[in-house]
Design a protein around this motif. Sequence first.
Motif, PDB file in Angstrom:
ATOM      1  N   SER A  56       0.833  -1.199   0.000  1.00  0.00           N
ATOM      2  CA  SER A  56       0.000   0.000   0.000  1.00  0.00           C
ATOM      3  C   SER A  56       0.871   1.254   0.000  1.00  0.00           C
ATOM      4  O   SER A  56       1.909   1.281   0.650  1.00  0.00           O
ATOM      5  CB  SER A  56      -0.900   0.016   1.246  1.00  0.00           C
ATOM      6  OG  SER A  56      -1.634   1.230   1.281  1.00  0.00           O
ATOM      7  N   SER A  79      -2.101  -5.665  -0.074  1.00  0.00           N
ATOM      8  CA  SER A  79      -2.144  -4.662  -1.131  1.00  0.00           C
ATOM      9  C   SER A  79      -3.555  -4.105  -1.286  1.00  0.00           C
ATOM     10  O   SER A  79      -4.536  -4.815  -1.069  1.00  0.00           O
ATOM     11  CB  SER A  79      -1.728  -5.306  -2.462  1.00  0.00           C
ATOM     12  OG  SER A  79      -1.841  -4.402  -3.540  1.00  0.00           O
ATOM     13  N   PRO A  80      -3.633  -2.851  -1.707  1.00  0.00           N
ATOM     14  CA  PRO A  80      -4.929  -2.381  -2.195  1.00  0.00           C
ATOM     15  C   PRO A  80      -5.173  -3.006  -3.572  1.00  0.00           C
ATOM     16  O   PRO A  80      -4.235  -3.488  -4.217  1.00  0.00           O
ATOM     17  CB  PRO A  80      -4.740  -0.867  -2.303  1.00  0.00           C
ATOM     18  CG  PRO A  80      -3.281  -0.658  -2.429  1.00  0.00           C
ATOM     19  CD  PRO A  80      -2.604  -1.812  -1.747  1.00  0.00           C
ATOM     20  N   TYR A 118      -5.730  -2.510  -7.254  1.00  0.00           N
ATOM     21  CA  TYR A 118      -5.523  -1.505  -8.303  1.00  0.00           C
ATOM     22  C   TYR A 118      -5.801  -2.175  -9.652  1.00  0.00           C
ATOM     23  O   TYR A 118      -5.071  -3.094 -10.042  1.00  0.00           O
ATOM     24  CB  TYR A 118      -4.091  -0.990  -8.294  1.00  0.00           C
ATOM     25  CG  TYR A 118      -3.758  -0.006  -7.192  1.00  0.00           C
ATOM     26  CD1 TYR A 118      -4.689   0.392  -6.245  1.00  0.00           C
ATOM     27  CD2 TYR A 118      -2.485   0.521  -7.109  1.00  0.00           C
ATOM     28  CE1 TYR A 118      -4.370   1.296  -5.249  1.00  0.00           C
ATOM     29  CE2 TYR A 118      -2.149   1.429  -6.120  1.00  0.00           C
ATOM     30  CZ  TYR A 118      -3.091   1.804  -5.192  1.00  0.00           C
ATOM     31  OH  TYR A 118      -2.763   2.708  -4.214  1.00  0.00           O
ATOM     32  N   TYR A 119      -6.819  -1.708 -10.353  1.00  0.00           N
ATOM     33  CA  TYR A 119      -7.162  -2.264 -11.655  1.00  0.00           C
ATOM     34  C   TYR A 119      -7.171  -3.784 -11.628  1.00  0.00           C
ATOM     35  O   TYR A 119      -6.511  -4.447 -12.414  1.00  0.00           O
ATOM     36  CB  TYR A 119      -6.231  -1.731 -12.759  1.00  0.00           C
ATOM     37  CG  TYR A 119      -6.519  -0.293 -13.106  1.00  0.00           C
ATOM     38  CD1 TYR A 119      -7.613   0.039 -13.886  1.00  0.00           C
ATOM     39  CD2 TYR A 119      -5.710   0.724 -12.627  1.00  0.00           C
ATOM     40  CE1 TYR A 119      -7.896   1.357 -14.199  1.00  0.00           C
ATOM     41  CE2 TYR A 119      -5.975   2.050 -12.925  1.00  0.00           C
ATOM     42  CZ  TYR A 119      -7.081   2.355 -13.716  1.00  0.00           C
ATOM     43  OH  TYR A 119      -7.355   3.666 -14.017  1.00  0.00           O
ATOM     44  N   SER A 137      -1.007  -3.844  -6.168  1.00  0.00           N
ATOM     45  CA  SER A 137      -0.327  -2.597  -6.513  1.00  0.00           C
ATOM     46  C   SER A 137       1.022  -2.875  -7.177  1.00  0.00           C
ATOM     47  O   SER A 137       1.601  -3.957  -7.023  1.00  0.00           O
ATOM     48  CB  SER A 137      -0.104  -1.762  -5.252  1.00  0.00           C
ATOM     49  OG  SER A 137       0.859  -2.384  -4.407  1.00  0.00           O
ATOM     50  N   ALA A 143     -10.154  -2.533  -0.887  1.00  0.00           N
ATOM     51  CA  ALA A 143     -10.481  -1.921  -2.170  1.00  0.00           C
ATOM     52  C   ALA A 143     -11.722  -1.062  -2.057  1.00  0.00           C
ATOM     53  O   ALA A 143     -12.558  -1.260  -1.169  1.00  0.00           O
ATOM     54  CB  ALA A 143     -10.731  -3.008  -3.218  1.00  0.00           C
TER      55      ALA A 143
END
Length: 183
Positions: free
Chosen positions: A11, A86-87, A89-90, A94, A128
Amino acid sequence: MPKKIVILNGSPRRNGNTSALVKAFTNGAESVGHTVTEFFLDSMSIHGCKGCFGGHSSKECPCVQRDDMDKIYPAVRECDVIVLASPLYYWNMSGQIRTAVDRLFALEEGDGNLLRGHSRASALLMAAEGCGFDDVLLYYNHLMEHLKWDNLGHVLAGGNGDIGDIEGKPEVSAAYELGKSIT
């Protein structure tokens, strides 16, 4: 028996929703005697893999690049559990964590594979704004299969766009219980 746990926190927010999951997991793991070492990847200097196949697993610094991965390699070599945090992301992890995971490949090169197998286990912690975790779970499950690590499970916390949105949600307790459940 106490375990050595390494958390790769991908993050960019030291006090964000992913970090809240990490903190809860850490508290759970430490409550039963495990040792936890967290690497906050966003504050580290880690370069992308060059694909040079020049790494050597038995060297103290297995990769040809000299950067902050040199702090992570010894901890990973010694650990029993690696937590990827992790967040989303798409629909994936990340860039910070993906870069570090790619660079772990140096531990698979050379005299012996010091990454794959070795009775290691892993867990996944993610926060998320949305709830589209299917693609990242596919990647994570393939990674676990390739590395021959036991998949201890995951905590996926959707609906957390702003810092602090996760507070009081059941996923925080789930992260604590996941950390506490490691045997």
